[in-house]
Scaffold this motif. Structure first.
Motif, mmCIF file in Angstrom:
data_model
loop_
_atom_site.group_PDB
_atom_site.id
_atom_site.type_symbol
_atom_site.label_atom_id
_atom_site.label_comp_id
_atom_site.label_asym_id
_atom_site.label_seq_id
_atom_site.Cartn_x
_atom_site.Cartn_y
_atom_site.Cartn_z
ATOM 1 N N UNK A 1 -14.460 -1.336 3.514
ATOM 2 C CA UNK A 1 -14.687 -1.612 2.099
ATOM 3 C C UNK A 1 -13.590 -2.501 1.497
ATOM 4 N N UNK A 2 -12.386 -2.374 2.028
ATOM 5 C CA UNK A 2 -11.246 -3.109 1.487
ATOM 6 C C UNK A 2 -10.578 -3.874 2.634
ATOM 7 N N UNK A 3 -11.017 -5.103 2.885
ATOM 8 C CA UNK A 3 -10.478 -5.882 3.996
ATOM 9 C C UNK A 3 -8.952 -6.000 3.929
ATOM 10 N N UNK A 4 -8.316 -5.774 5.063
ATOM 11 C CA UNK A 4 -6.867 -5.888 5.157
ATOM 12 C C UNK A 4 -6.112 -4.604 4.861
ATOM 13 N N UNK A 5 -6.806 -3.572 4.392
ATOM 14 C CA UNK A 5 -6.140 -2.307 4.083
ATOM 15 C C UNK A 5 -5.992 -1.509 5.367
ATOM 16 N N UNK A 6 -4.753 -1.327 5.775
ATOM 17 C CA UNK A 6 -4.418 -0.521 6.956
ATOM 18 C C UNK A 6 -3.185 0.295 6.620
ATOM 19 N N UNK A 7 -3.180 1.550 7.035
ATOM 20 C CA UNK A 7 -2.007 2.390 6.851
ATOM 21 C C UNK A 7 -2.036 3.480 7.910
ATOM 22 N N UNK A 8 -1.092 4.392 7.847
ATOM 23 C CA UNK A 8 -1.034 5.469 8.843
ATOM 24 C C UNK A 8 -0.251 6.640 8.301
ATOM 25 N N UNK A 9 -0.308 7.744 8.999
ATOM 26 C CA UNK A 9 0.463 8.927 8.646
ATOM 27 C C UNK A 9 0.615 9.821 9.859
ATOM 28 N N UNK A 10 1.721 10.543 9.909
ATOM 29 C CA UNK A 10 1.964 11.451 11.032
ATOM 30 C C UNK A 10 1.071 12.681 10.973
ATOM 31 N N UNK A 11 0.636 13.055 9.752
ATOM 32 C CA UNK A 11 -0.265 14.185 9.566
ATOM 33 C C UNK A 11 -1.451 13.706 8.737
ATOM 34 N N UNK A 12 -2.497 14.528 8.663
ATOM 35 C CA UNK A 12 -3.665 14.175 7.862
ATOM 36 C C UNK A 12 -3.273 14.022 6.390
ATOM 37 N N UNK A 13 -2.484 14.968 5.888
ATOM 38 C CA UNK A 13 -2.059 14.933 4.483
ATOM 39 C C UNK A 13 -1.232 13.688 4.191
ATOM 40 N N UNK A 14 -0.327 13.370 5.089
ATOM 41 C CA UNK A 14 0.491 12.172 4.913
ATOM 42 C C UNK A 14 -0.386 10.918 4.948
ATOM 43 N N UNK A 15 -1.359 10.893 5.831
ATOM 44 C CA UNK A 15 -2.266 9.741 5.918
ATOM 45 C C UNK A 15 -3.073 9.575 4.625
ATOM 46 N N UNK A 16 -3.508 10.690 4.030
ATOM 47 C CA UNK A 16 -4.225 10.617 2.749
ATOM 48 C C UNK A 16 -3.299 10.029 1.682
ATOM 49 N N UNK A 17 -2.080 10.526 1.618
ATOM 50 C CA UNK A 17 -1.114 10.021 0.634
ATOM 51 C C UNK A 17 -0.936 8.507 0.764
ATOM 52 N N UNK A 18 -0.681 8.049 1.988
ATOM 53 C CA UNK A 18 -0.432 6.623 2.185
ATOM 54 C C UNK A 18 -1.700 5.786 2.024
ATOM 55 N N UNK A 19 -2.857 6.386 2.255
ATOM 56 C CA UNK A 19 -4.114 5.663 2.047
ATOM 57 C C UNK A 19 -4.339 5.408 0.559
ATOM 58 N N UNK A 20 -4.084 6.409 -0.262
ATOM 59 C CA UNK A 20 -4.197 6.217 -1.713
ATOM 60 C C UNK A 20 -3.286 5.075 -2.150
ATOM 61 N N UNK A 21 -2.047 5.097 -1.684
ATOM 62 C CA UNK A 21 -1.086 4.059 -2.049
ATOM 63 C C UNK A 21 -1.533 2.686 -1.534
ATOM 64 N N UNK A 22 -2.046 2.632 -0.314
ATOM 65 C CA UNK A 22 -2.474 1.352 0.266
ATOM 66 C C UNK A 22 -3.663 0.769 -0.494
ATOM 67 N N UNK A 23 -4.635 1.607 -0.822
ATOM 68 C CA UNK A 23 -5.801 1.120 -1.571
ATOM 69 C C UNK A 23 -5.358 0.619 -2.943
ATOM 70 N N UNK A 24 -4.553 1.403 -3.637
ATOM 71 C CA UNK A 24 -4.095 1.003 -4.972
ATOM 72 C C UNK A 24 -3.283 -0.283 -4.911
ATOM 73 N N UNK A 25 -2.449 -0.432 -3.894
ATOM 74 C CA UNK A 25 -1.665 -1.653 -3.725
ATOM 75 C C UNK A 25 -2.577 -2.855 -3.526
ATOM 76 N N UNK A 26 -3.605 -2.688 -2.707
ATOM 77 C CA UNK A 26 -4.543 -3.791 -2.453
ATOM 78 C C UNK A 26 -5.322 -4.172 -3.723
ATOM 79 N N UNK A 27 -5.596 -3.204 -4.577
ATOM 80 C CA UNK A 27 -6.401 -3.457 -5.771
ATOM 81 C C UNK A 27 -5.570 -3.814 -7.000
ATOM 82 N N UNK A 28 -4.275 -3.587 -6.938
ATOM 83 C CA UNK A 28 -3.403 -3.847 -8.081
ATOM 84 C C UNK A 28 -3.521 -5.311 -8.518
#
Length: 135
Positions: free
Chosen positions: A27-54
């Motif tokens: 849905x958002x070309x170029x958005x890639x992130x990662x996390x060591x845990x599922x919760x961490x991955x969710x956190x960084x995904x929110x930040x990555x999406x918002x950064x891409x859309x800012x």
């Protein structure tokens, strides 16, 4: 889609052999992130999406992920992004400079604050931040 405060985007979480997660969204070309845990991955995904859309004039409409082809180690995770809150947090991180502001309080509260060693500026800041988050 016009910018709004809350959006929900489908993402693909890839379970890595190391136990962590890599995340992307068609849905958002170029958005890639990662996390060591599922919760961490969710956190960084929110930040990555918002950064891409800012700063975008329009946000992409969320896609229907039902026809996405997934591998065995992949799962679709719906991520909600509150752009208003994200922008507030980023501004808060950047705007750490304090300004002097005179406030008036009743004498009995001033006396109480002095007696109990209460930092009135800190307390006022915390109350204003709580009001801003709730408002």
């Amino acid at each position: 889609m016009k910018p709004q405060a809350m959006m929900i985007y489908p993402t693909i979480f890839v379970k890595e052999a190391t136990g962590g997660y890599a995340v992307y969204s068609p849905n958002i070309p170029g958005m890639h992130t990662e996390g060591d845990t599922f919760t961490e991955a969710v956190h960084w995904t929110i930040d990555a999406i918002a950064t891409m859309l800012d700063g975008a004039a329009n946000y992409p409409d969320p896609q229907d992920p039902s026809d996405w082809q997934l591998h065995d180690n992949e799962q679709i995770v719906m991520i909600s992004v509150d752009m208003g809150r994200w922008l507030f947090e980023k501004a808060r991180e950047r705007e750490t400079k304090t300004v002097r502001r005179t406030i008036t309080v009743p004498k009995y509260l001033n006396d109480f604050a002095k007696k109990h060693d209460i930092n009135v500026s800190r307390l006022a800041t915390q109350a204003l931040e709580a009001e801003l988050r709730e408002g």
